[in-house]
Write a protein that holds these residues in place. Structure first.
Motif, PDB file in Angstrom:
ATOM      1  N   LEU A 117      -2.921   3.184   6.539  1.00  0.00           N
ATOM      2  CA  LEU A 117      -3.570   2.113   5.234  1.00  0.00           C
ATOM      3  C   LEU A 117      -3.337   1.047   5.705  1.00  0.00           C
ATOM      4  CD1 LEU A 117      -2.862   3.713   2.393  1.00  0.00           C
ATOM      5  CD2 LEU A 117      -5.077   4.237   3.652  1.00  0.00           C
ATOM      6  N   THR A 118      -4.325  -0.290   6.529  1.00  0.00           N
ATOM      7  CA  THR A 118      -3.964  -1.396   7.198  1.00  0.00           C
ATOM      8  C   THR A 118      -4.176  -1.782   6.517  1.00  0.00           C
ATOM      9  OG1 THR A 118      -3.648   0.028   9.301  1.00  0.00           O
ATOM     10  CG2 THR A 118      -3.488  -2.912   9.175  1.00  0.00           C
ATOM     11  N   TRP A 119      -3.636  -3.646   6.260  1.00  0.00           N
ATOM     12  CA  TRP A 119      -3.770  -4.899   5.264  1.00  0.00           C
ATOM     13  C   TRP A 119      -5.014  -5.789   6.384  1.00  0.00           C
ATOM     14  CZ3 TRP A 119      -4.557  -5.237   0.419  1.00  0.00           C
ATOM     15  CH2 TRP A 119      -3.920  -4.768  -0.437  1.00  0.00           C
ATOM     16  N   GLU A 120      -5.926  -5.864   6.518  1.00  0.00           N
ATOM     17  CA  GLU A 120      -6.702  -6.586   7.517  1.00  0.00           C
ATOM     18  C   GLU A 120      -6.715  -7.574   7.740  1.00  0.00           C
ATOM     19  OE1 GLU A 120      -7.879  -5.851  10.845  1.00  0.00           O
ATOM     20  OE2 GLU A 120      -6.747  -3.985  10.317  1.00  0.00           O
ATOM     21  N   LYS A 121      -6.279  -8.626   5.743  1.00  0.00           N
ATOM     22  CA  LYS A 121      -6.988  -9.442   5.526  1.00  0.00           C
ATOM     23  C   LYS A 121      -6.254  -9.214   3.348  1.00  0.00           C
ATOM     24  CE  LYS A 121      -9.642 -13.283   3.675  1.00  0.00           C
ATOM     25  NZ  LYS A 121     -11.511 -12.994   3.797  1.00  0.00           N
ATOM     26  N   PHE A 122      -5.289 -10.854   2.779  1.00  0.00           N
ATOM     27  CA  PHE A 122      -5.424 -10.303   1.841  1.00  0.00           C
ATOM     28  C   PHE A 122      -5.077 -11.737   1.632  1.00  0.00           C
ATOM     29  CE2 PHE A 122      -3.664 -11.013  -1.873  1.00  0.00           C
ATOM     30  CZ  PHE A 122      -4.334  -9.516  -2.806  1.00  0.00           C
ATOM     31  N   TYR A 129      -8.403   2.161   7.557  1.00  0.00           N
ATOM     32  CA  TYR A 129      -7.952   3.792   7.460  1.00  0.00           C
ATOM     33  C   TYR A 129      -8.931   4.244   8.524  1.00  0.00           C
ATOM     34  CZ  TYR A 129     -12.009   3.888   4.215  1.00  0.00           C
ATOM     35  OH  TYR A 129     -13.166   4.219   3.914  1.00  0.00           O
ATOM     36  N   ASP A 130      -8.787   5.554   9.058  1.00  0.00           N
ATOM     37  CA  ASP A 130      -8.989   6.713   9.598  1.00  0.00           C
ATOM     38  C   ASP A 130      -9.959   7.363   8.617  1.00  0.00           C
ATOM     39  OD1 ASP A 130     -10.335   8.548  11.149  1.00  0.00           O
ATOM     40  OD2 ASP A 130      -8.672   9.197  12.189  1.00  0.00           O
ATOM     41  N   LYS A 131     -11.363   7.038   9.069  1.00  0.00           N
ATOM     42  CA  LYS A 131     -12.665   7.854   7.919  1.00  0.00           C
ATOM     43  C   LYS A 131     -12.354   9.061   8.349  1.00  0.00           C
ATOM     44  CE  LYS A 131     -16.031   6.743  11.500  1.00  0.00           C
ATOM     45  NZ  LYS A 131     -14.989   5.995  12.179  1.00  0.00           N
ATOM     46  N   GLY A 134       0.626   1.187   4.499  1.00  0.00           N
ATOM     47  CA  GLY A 134       0.679   2.366   3.671  1.00  0.00           C
ATOM     48  C   GLY A 134       0.174   2.711   4.759  1.00  0.00           C
ATOM     49  N   SER A 135       0.325   4.334   4.033  1.00  0.00           N
ATOM     50  CA  SER A 135      -0.352   5.163   4.666  1.00  0.00           C
ATOM     51  C   SER A 135      -0.132   6.363   4.667  1.00  0.00           C
ATOM     52  CB  SER A 135       0.476   6.205   6.065  1.00  0.00           C
ATOM     53  OG  SER A 135       2.155   7.183   5.536  1.00  0.00           O
ATOM     54  N   VAL A 136      -1.786   7.839   4.380  1.00  0.00           N
ATOM     55  CA  VAL A 136      -2.280   8.163   3.689  1.00  0.00           C
ATOM     56  C   VAL A 136      -2.216  10.092   4.649  1.00  0.00           C
ATOM     57  CG1 VAL A 136      -3.968   9.543   2.892  1.00  0.00           C
ATOM     58  CG2 VAL A 136      -3.212   7.809   1.510  1.00  0.00           C
ATOM     59  N   SER A 137      -2.026  10.895   4.328  1.00  0.00           N
ATOM     60  CA  SER A 137      -1.714  12.182   4.827  1.00  0.00           C
ATOM     61  C   SER A 137      -2.799  13.572   3.953  1.00  0.00           C
ATOM     62  CB  SER A 137      -0.219  12.495   5.016  1.00  0.00           C
ATOM     63  OG  SER A 137       0.302  11.962   5.989  1.00  0.00           O
ATOM     64  N   GLY A 138      -3.622  14.135   5.060  1.00  0.00           N
ATOM     65  CA  GLY A 138      -4.327  14.897   4.414  1.00  0.00           C
ATOM     66  C   GLY A 138      -4.568  16.307   4.992  1.00  0.00           C
ATOM     67  N   ASN A 139      -3.978  17.490   3.863  1.00  0.00           N
ATOM     68  CA  ASN A 139      -3.426  18.827   3.814  1.00  0.00           C
ATOM     69  C   ASN A 139      -4.569  19.607   3.886  1.00  0.00           C
ATOM     70  OD1 ASN A 139      -0.789  17.390   4.881  1.00  0.00           O
ATOM     71  ND2 ASN A 139      -0.147  17.135   2.237  1.00  0.00           N
ATOM     72  N   LEU A 140      -4.840  20.940   4.504  1.00  0.00           N
ATOM     73  CA  LEU A 140      -5.030  22.096   4.060  1.00  0.00           C
ATOM     74  C   LEU A 140      -4.633  22.408   2.400  1.00  0.00           C
ATOM     75  CD1 LEU A 140      -4.892  23.568   7.247  1.00  0.00           C
ATOM     76  CD2 LEU A 140      -7.377  22.842   6.701  1.00  0.00           C
ATOM     77  N   PRO A 141      -5.397  22.737   1.677  1.00  0.00           N
ATOM     78  CA  PRO A 141      -5.178  23.382   0.366  1.00  0.00           C
ATOM     79  C   PRO A 141      -4.512  24.265   0.556  1.00  0.00           C
ATOM     80  CG  PRO A 141      -8.095  23.108   0.677  1.00  0.00           C
ATOM     81  CD  PRO A 141      -7.404  22.624   2.160  1.00  0.00           C
ATOM     82  N   LEU A 166       0.875  -1.202  -0.050  1.00  0.00           N
ATOM     83  CA  LEU A 166       0.140  -0.056   0.086  1.00  0.00           C
ATOM     84  C   LEU A 166       1.304   1.375  -0.025  1.00  0.00           C
ATOM     85  CD1 LEU A 166      -2.785  -1.662   2.748  1.00  0.00           C
ATOM     86  CD2 LEU A 166      -3.331  -0.637   0.058  1.00  0.00           C
ATOM     87  N   PRO A 167       0.859   2.430  -0.501  1.00  0.00           N
ATOM     88  CA  PRO A 167       1.568   3.195  -0.835  1.00  0.00           C
ATOM     89  C   PRO A 167       1.892   4.508   0.043  1.00  0.00           C
ATOM     90  CG  PRO A 167      -0.717   3.965  -1.268  1.00  0.00           C
ATOM     91  CD  PRO A 167      -1.073   2.638  -0.824  1.00  0.00           C
ATOM     92  N   GLU A 168       2.798   5.412   0.629  1.00  0.00           N
ATOM     93  CA  GLU A 168       2.822   6.787   1.315  1.00  0.00           C
ATOM     94  C   GLU A 168       2.574   7.596  -0.004  1.00  0.00           C
ATOM     95  OE1 GLU A 168       3.545   6.013   4.194  1.00  0.00           O
ATOM     96  OE2 GLU A 168       4.233   4.041   3.891  1.00  0.00           O
ATOM     97  N   THR A 169       1.857   8.569   1.055  1.00  0.00           N
ATOM     98  CA  THR A 169       1.327   9.372  -0.371  1.00  0.00           C
ATOM     99  C   THR A 169       0.280  10.630   0.614  1.00  0.00           C
ATOM    100  OG1 THR A 169       0.283   9.625  -2.120  1.00  0.00           O
ATOM    101  CG2 THR A 169      -1.314   8.681  -0.962  1.00  0.00           C
ATOM    102  N   LYS A 170       0.096  11.892  -0.031  1.00  0.00           N
ATOM    103  CA  LYS A 170      -0.310  12.340   1.003  1.00  0.00           C
ATOM    104  C   LYS A 170      -1.946  13.691  -0.329  1.00  0.00           C
ATOM    105  CE  LYS A 170       3.814  15.627  -0.023  1.00  0.00           C
ATOM    106  NZ  LYS A 170       4.566  16.366   0.985  1.00  0.00           N
ATOM    107  N   GLY A 171      -2.420  14.126   0.082  1.00  0.00           N
ATOM    108  CA  GLY A 171      -3.054  14.868  -0.305  1.00  0.00           C
ATOM    109  C   GLY A 171      -4.263  16.344   0.190  1.00  0.00           C
ATOM    110  N   ASN A 172      -4.632  17.432  -0.589  1.00  0.00           N
ATOM    111  CA  ASN A 172      -5.026  18.562  -0.600  1.00  0.00           C
ATOM    112  C   ASN A 172      -6.434  18.229   0.306  1.00  0.00           C
ATOM    113  OD1 ASN A 172      -2.575  19.629   0.008  1.00  0.00           O
ATOM    114  ND2 ASN A 172      -3.553  20.383  -2.558  1.00  0.00           N
TER     115      ASN A 172
END
Length: 282
Positions: free
Chosen positions: A256-261, A193-195, A275-282, A159-165
Motif C-alpha cells: 500500500l503505497t502513498w503516491e501523494k499526501f 496497490y496491486d489490483k 503499508g501492505s496487505v496479503s490475500g489468503n485462501l479461506p 498505512l496498515p500491515e494486514t491480511k484477509g481471506n
C-alpha cells in the motif's frame, strides 16, 4: 585421531575467548532512527554503542553529516555517558557536519550512550543522520554503523500491515499523529496497490477524525484511490484519520503505497509510511 580432535576443540575455545581481546569483535554504533521535534526546539541525540568491556577502547573519532537546512548540530554533551571522563574536541565549522575526537586514559566499559550531540531544529522537513566515518583507537575494535533520521514538524501518516481471506471485505485504517493545534482543515491523498490482490472500493469515516468532513473519493483507475477531504473545524487529536474499504480478490501480497499526501496547501508537512496487505485462501 582423538588427540587431534581434542586439541582442535581447545583451540576453538581459546579463539572464542581471545577474539574480542584481539580486536576482532564488532561493536554496533548507532544514531537514533526515529527522532521527532518541532521547529526552534533543542534536544540531545544519543549515539549508542554495544558492549565495549574488554576491548581496550581508549579513543574514538567520527564525522556525522546532516541537512543543514533542517537541523543544526552545535556540539556535544558527555554528562552521564560512557565518554564522561574523556577529553573531547568537536569541530562544527563546516555546515552540515560535526567532527568529534575523544581520548582517555581508561578503557571504555559497558554498553549504552557513548555521547550525546546537541541539536537545534531549524525548519520543517527531514534529515538523515549519517556516519561519514567512525573509528575506535587506530581501527580496532571493528564497528558496525547504523545511521539515523530526524523529522521536524512532520506528521506521521501510517498505512496498515494486514491480511484477509479472499472474498472477504474489511477496513484499512489510516493512522495519524496528534493534529491538535496544527490547523488542519483539509487533506488529499493518493494510495496505490496491486489490483490483482485487493480492491479498495471507497472509504468509511464513521468513528474517525474525519467523520464531520466533506469527503470525495475516486476509484475509477484500477489499483488506485484518490481522496480529498475538507471541513470547517480543524482536526484535533490522534488515531484513525480515515478508513479505506477493501475487498480481498486474490492471493499474494501487495504494498500500500502513498503516491501523494498533503495537509491543507502543504502545511503541516506529512511523513508518509507505507503499508501492505496479503490475500489468503479461506
Amino acid at each position: 585421531m582423538i588427540r587431534k580432535k581434542y586439541w582442535l576443540f581447545i583451540l576453538a575455545i581459546l579463539l572464542l575467548i581471545w577474539l574480542p581481546i584481539l580486536g576482532w569483535a564488532q561493536v554496533t554504533v548507532s544514531l537514533p532512527a526515529d527522532v521527532k521535534g518541532e521547529v526552534d526546539d533543542y534536544a540531545f541525540l544519543p549515539i549508542t554503542v554495544g558492549n565495549l568491556t574488554g576491548l581496550n577502547a581508549l579513543s574514538y573519532e567520527f564525522t556525522v553529516t546532516y541537512d543543514k537546512n533542517v537541523v543544526e548540530i552545535t556540539g556535544y554533551d558527555a554528562v552521564g555517558t560512557l565518554s564522561e571522563g574523556m577529553s573531547i574536541v568537536a569541530n562544527t565549522t563546516v555546515p552540515g557536519q560535526i567532527k568529534v575526537a575523544a581520548a582517555g586514559t581508561a578503557a571504555l566499559s559497558g554498553a549504552g550512550t557513548l555521547l550525546k550531540l546537541n541539536i537545534e531544529y531549524i525548519a520543517e522537513g527531514s534529515s538523515d543522520l549519517t556516519f561519514a566515518n567512525f573509528m575506535f583507537n587506530e581501527g580496532t575494535p571493528d564497528k558496525k554503523l547504523t545511521n539515523g533520521k530526524v523529522n521536524i514538524g512532520r506528521i506521521d501518516l501510517i498505512l496498515p500491515e494486514t491480511k484477509g481471506n479472499i472474498g472477504e471485505t474489511g477496513l484499512l485504517p489510516i493512522m495519524v499523529e496528534d493534529l491538535t493545534g496544527k490547523d488542519v482543515l483539509a487533506y488529499e491523498f493518493t494510495v496505490t496497490y496491486d489490483k490483482s490482490v485487493v480492491e479498495i472500493t471507497g472509504y468509511d469515516a464513521v468513528g474517525t477524525l474525519s467523520e464531520d468532513m466533506s469527503i470525495v473519493a475516486n476509484t475509477t483507475v484500477p489499483g488506485q484511490i484518490k481522496v480529498a477531504a475538507a471541513g470547517t473545524t480543524a482536526l484535533v487529536g490522534s488515531g484513525t484519520l480515515l478508513n479505506l474499504k477493501v475487498k480481498y480478490v486474490g492471493s499474494g501480497r501487495t504494498d500500500l503505497t502513498w503516491e501523494k499526501f498533503m495537509f491543507n496547501e502543504g502545511t503541516p508537512s506529512a511523513n508518509t509510511i507505507n503499508g501492505s496487505v496479503s490475500g489468503n485462501l479461506p
